[in-house]
Design a protein around this motif. Sequence first.
Motif, PDB file in Angstrom:
ATOM      1  N   PRO A 117      12.545  -6.644 -36.326  1.00  0.00           N
ATOM      2  CA  PRO A 117      12.817  -6.439 -34.892  1.00  0.00           C
ATOM      3  C   PRO A 117      11.566  -6.427 -34.037  1.00  0.00           C
ATOM      4  O   PRO A 117      11.568  -6.968 -32.925  1.00  0.00           O
ATOM      5  N   HIS A 118      10.474  -5.849 -34.552  1.00  0.00           N
ATOM      6  CA  HIS A 118       9.257  -5.768 -33.746  1.00  0.00           C
ATOM      7  C   HIS A 118       8.620  -7.143 -33.562  1.00  0.00           C
ATOM      8  O   HIS A 118       7.949  -7.388 -32.557  1.00  0.00           O
ATOM      9  N   VAL A 119       8.834  -8.041 -34.520  1.00  0.00           N
ATOM     10  CA  VAL A 119       8.333  -9.406 -34.374  1.00  0.00           C
ATOM     11  C   VAL A 119       9.068 -10.108 -33.230  1.00  0.00           C
ATOM     12  O   VAL A 119       8.484 -10.901 -32.488  1.00  0.00           O
ATOM     13  N   LEU A 120      10.356  -9.788 -33.076  1.00  0.00           N
ATOM     14  CA  LEU A 120      11.124 -10.375 -31.972  1.00  0.00           C
ATOM     15  C   LEU A 120      10.599  -9.852 -30.629  1.00  0.00           C
ATOM     16  O   LEU A 120      10.606 -10.576 -29.634  1.00  0.00           O
ATOM     17  N   ARG A 121      10.159  -8.612 -30.615  1.00  0.00           N
ATOM     18  CA  ARG A 121       9.538  -8.050 -29.389  1.00  0.00           C
ATOM     19  C   ARG A 121       8.243  -8.799 -29.074  1.00  0.00           C
ATOM     20  O   ARG A 121       7.993  -9.159 -27.922  1.00  0.00           O
ATOM     21  N   HIS A 122       7.423  -9.044 -30.093  1.00  0.00           N
ATOM     22  CA  HIS A 122       6.188  -9.814 -29.889  1.00  0.00           C
ATOM     23  C   HIS A 122       6.522 -11.234 -29.410  1.00  0.00           C
ATOM     24  O   HIS A 122       5.816 -11.793 -28.561  1.00  0.00           O
ATOM     25  N   THR A 123       7.583 -11.804 -29.974  1.00  0.00           N
ATOM     26  CA  THR A 123       7.984 -13.161 -29.604  1.00  0.00           C
ATOM     27  C   THR A 123       8.395 -13.213 -28.142  1.00  0.00           C
ATOM     28  O   THR A 123       8.061 -14.161 -27.422  1.00  0.00           O
ATOM     29  N   PHE A 124       9.127 -12.197 -27.689  1.00  0.00           N
ATOM     30  CA  PHE A 124       9.511 -12.110 -26.274  1.00  0.00           C
ATOM     31  C   PHE A 124       8.270 -12.178 -25.392  1.00  0.00           C
ATOM     32  O   PHE A 124       8.217 -12.944 -24.419  1.00  0.00           O
ATOM     33  N   ALA A 125       7.259 -11.376 -25.730  1.00  0.00           N
ATOM     34  CA  ALA A 125       6.047 -11.321 -24.916  1.00  0.00           C
ATOM     35  C   ALA A 125       5.337 -12.661 -24.882  1.00  0.00           C
ATOM     36  O   ALA A 125       4.916 -13.141 -23.812  1.00  0.00           O
ATOM     37  N   THR A 126       5.213 -13.295 -26.030  1.00  0.00           N
ATOM     38  CA  THR A 126       4.515 -14.574 -26.111  1.00  0.00           C
ATOM     39  C   THR A 126       5.253 -15.663 -25.345  1.00  0.00           C
ATOM     40  O   THR A 126       4.650 -16.441 -24.596  1.00  0.00           O
ATOM     41  N   LEU A 127       6.578 -15.710 -25.523  1.00  0.00           N
ATOM     42  CA  LEU A 127       7.369 -16.731 -24.829  1.00  0.00           C
ATOM     43  C   LEU A 127       7.365 -16.510 -23.312  1.00  0.00           C
ATOM     44  O   LEU A 127       7.374 -17.472 -22.546  1.00  0.00           O
ATOM     45  N   MET A 128       7.341 -15.268 -22.888  1.00  0.00           N
ATOM     46  CA  MET A 128       7.290 -14.982 -21.457  1.00  0.00           C
ATOM     47  C   MET A 128       5.987 -15.504 -20.857  1.00  0.00           C
ATOM     48  O   MET A 128       5.969 -16.091 -19.768  1.00  0.00           O
ATOM     49  N   LEU A 129       4.875 -15.307 -21.555  1.00  0.00           N
ATOM     50  CA  LEU A 129       3.587 -15.805 -21.070  1.00  0.00           C
ATOM     51  C   LEU A 129       3.574 -17.327 -21.034  1.00  0.00           C
ATOM     52  O   LEU A 129       3.077 -17.936 -20.083  1.00  0.00           O
ATOM     53  N   GLU A 130       4.140 -17.934 -22.082  1.00  0.00           N
ATOM     54  CA  GLU A 130       4.197 -19.393 -22.119  1.00  0.00           C
ATOM     55  C   GLU A 130       5.080 -19.946 -21.003  1.00  0.00           C
ATOM     56  O   GLU A 130       4.873 -21.068 -20.524  1.00  0.00           O
ATOM     57  N   GLY A 131       6.050 -19.119 -20.576  1.00  0.00           N
ATOM     58  CA  GLY A 131       6.931 -19.543 -19.497  1.00  0.00           C
ATOM     59  C   GLY A 131       6.349 -19.313 -18.114  1.00  0.00           C
ATOM     60  O   GLY A 131       6.963 -19.683 -17.113  1.00  0.00           O
ATOM     61  N   GLY A 132       5.162 -18.684 -18.047  1.00  0.00           N
ATOM     62  CA  GLY A 132       4.503 -18.499 -16.763  1.00  0.00           C
ATOM     63  C   GLY A 132       4.507 -17.088 -16.226  1.00  0.00           C
ATOM     64  O   GLY A 132       4.038 -16.833 -15.111  1.00  0.00           O
ATOM     65  N   CYS A 133       5.010 -16.119 -16.985  1.00  0.00           N
ATOM     66  CA  CYS A 133       5.030 -14.725 -16.534  1.00  0.00           C
ATOM     67  C   CYS A 133       3.602 -14.186 -16.460  1.00  0.00           C
ATOM     68  O   CYS A 133       2.781 -14.456 -17.337  1.00  0.00           O
ATOM     69  N   ASP A 134       3.304 -13.434 -15.413  1.00  0.00           N
ATOM     70  CA  ASP A 134       1.966 -12.856 -15.295  1.00  0.00           C
ATOM     71  C   ASP A 134       1.848 -11.610 -16.177  1.00  0.00           C
ATOM     72  O   ASP A 134       2.850 -10.971 -16.512  1.00  0.00           O
ATOM     73  N   VAL A 135       0.624 -11.275 -16.555  1.00  0.00           N
ATOM     74  CA  VAL A 135       0.375 -10.186 -17.495  1.00  0.00           C
ATOM     75  C   VAL A 135       0.825  -8.843 -16.934  1.00  0.00           C
ATOM     76  O   VAL A 135       1.358  -8.012 -17.665  1.00  0.00           O
ATOM     77  N   TYR A 136       0.635  -8.623 -15.648  1.00  0.00           N
ATOM     78  CA  TYR A 136       1.004  -7.331 -15.048  1.00  0.00           C
ATOM     79  C   TYR A 136       2.512  -7.098 -15.149  1.00  0.00           C
ATOM     80  O   TYR A 136       2.950  -6.023 -15.550  1.00  0.00           O
ATOM     81  N   SER A 137       3.311  -8.102 -14.780  1.00  0.00           N
ATOM     82  CA  SER A 137       4.766  -7.966 -14.849  1.00  0.00           C
ATOM     83  C   SER A 137       5.227  -7.773 -16.290  1.00  0.00           C
ATOM     84  O   SER A 137       6.106  -6.954 -16.567  1.00  0.00           O
ATOM     85  N   LEU A 138       4.603  -8.524 -17.208  1.00  0.00           N
ATOM     86  CA  LEU A 138       4.972  -8.395 -18.617  1.00  0.00           C
ATOM     87  C   LEU A 138       4.649  -7.002 -19.127  1.00  0.00           C
ATOM     88  O   LEU A 138       5.420  -6.403 -19.881  1.00  0.00           O
ATOM     89  N   SER A 139       3.511  -6.461 -18.712  1.00  0.00           N
ATOM     90  CA  SER A 139       3.117  -5.119 -19.135  1.00  0.00           C
ATOM     91  C   SER A 139       4.154  -4.087 -18.715  1.00  0.00           C
ATOM     92  O   SER A 139       4.485  -3.173 -19.478  1.00  0.00           O
ATOM     93  N   LYS A 140       4.694  -4.238 -17.512  1.00  0.00           N
ATOM     94  CA  LYS A 140       5.718  -3.317 -17.026  1.00  0.00           C
ATOM     95  C   LYS A 140       7.000  -3.449 -17.841  1.00  0.00           C
ATOM     96  O   LYS A 140       7.645  -2.449 -18.188  1.00  0.00           O
ATOM     97  N   MET A 141       7.386  -4.662 -18.159  1.00  0.00           N
ATOM     98  CA  MET A 141       8.607  -4.876 -18.934  1.00  0.00           C
ATOM     99  C   MET A 141       8.473  -4.362 -20.368  1.00  0.00           C
ATOM    100  O   MET A 141       9.429  -3.843 -20.946  1.00  0.00           O
ATOM    101  N   MET A 142       7.272  -4.508 -20.928  1.00  0.00           N
ATOM    102  CA  MET A 142       7.040  -4.081 -22.300  1.00  0.00           C
ATOM    103  C   MET A 142       6.883  -2.565 -22.416  1.00  0.00           C
ATOM    104  O   MET A 142       6.990  -2.010 -23.501  1.00  0.00           O
ATOM    105  N   GLY A 143       6.578  -1.912 -21.304  1.00  0.00           N
ATOM    106  CA  GLY A 143       6.383  -0.468 -21.345  1.00  0.00           C
ATOM    107  C   GLY A 143       5.042  -0.060 -21.905  1.00  0.00           C
ATOM    108  O   GLY A 143       4.902   1.016 -22.490  1.00  0.00           O
ATOM    109  N   HIS A 144       4.024  -0.902 -21.720  1.00  0.00           N
ATOM    110  CA  HIS A 144       2.676  -0.591 -22.211  1.00  0.00           C
ATOM    111  C   HIS A 144       1.975   0.380 -21.268  1.00  0.00           C
ATOM    112  O   HIS A 144       2.023   0.212 -20.043  1.00  0.00           O
ATOM    113  N   ASN A 145       1.309   1.365 -21.830  1.00  0.00           N
ATOM    114  CA  ASN A 145       0.533   2.305 -21.015  1.00  0.00           C
ATOM    115  C   ASN A 145      -0.730   1.654 -20.469  1.00  0.00           C
ATOM    116  O   ASN A 145      -1.198   1.983 -19.389  1.00  0.00           O
TER     117      ASN A 145
END
Length: 298
Positions: free
Chosen positions: A240-268
């Motif tokens: 399951p955690h690999v799928l979480r990593h995959t989400f993050a990578t695919l979002m970046l490849e799709g053009g998502c900015d790092v700040y928005s991704l950080s909020k979605m991922m819940g990173h401190n």
Amino acid sequence: MHIEQLLEIFCTYSKFIKGLSDNTIKRYSENINNFISLSEVNHFDDINEQKVLAFFFKGRVERKWKSTTYRTYYMTLIVFFDWAVANGHLETNYVKGIELPKIPKSLPKNLSKQQTNLILETTLNFPCSHRFIRYRNHAILSTFVFAGIRKDELFKLTLDDVDIENRTLFINGKGEKQRIIPISYRLAEILKRYLKERQKLKKTCPAFFTSFRLNKAYTDAGLRRVVKSIRECSGVYFRPHVLRHTFATLMLEGGCDVYSLSKMMGHNDIKTTTLYLSASAEHLRSVLMKHPLEKNSF
């Protein structure tokens, strides 16, 4: 008082006063009990600097601890000893001052688009005894892929946390930190299909994902069985955690900015999110193509 009795008091305090998660309490209990057993201490009076140093030395040399394991024990014991000092059970926190090994920086593991689609297609077409099971399993893995939530966060989801009409997920994350994640159209349809099957079985359990036979929340053991079956059938190894990593990578490849991704991922810390920039060769390649001289002919 015996140290194991004090450990029980410490765990109770950590859970009900500090509000730490069950997983954290479990880790505290296991790690501290290992220290008690291996160091042969019965009371805090038995603890000294030499025994603490010997515990970490043996763990690293004889038990072949990885740097991450070493640090986990370090952080657990330093919190426990701080509590003991504050409550008059120990004079000195002997963990403080012990050197920490460096953790080698490794890139997050992720799957390709093709592998991810294969996993989802395999799950949707996997032979199941009831349509509810197939749609539930597909919805669970899709939630990891399209929302990037953690496994514990998925199990915490309730019916009230999932707003399909407004396409949002309300997440209770690590450390009781809450966040909202938008739901894509595709995930909304997948979840809506699962909910229809759930309603047909008249499930009243507040948990969003439920057991088939029981009117109870879906379990970690059940998810492990599903992941094992899909891995074997698809030929793609994942957790399951690999799928979480995959989400993050695919979002970046799709053009998502790092700040928005950080909020979605819940990173401190946004630095945690930037690791995915290095993990995505496609993202780096697309950025490189923006070099102003790239289109010049020679």
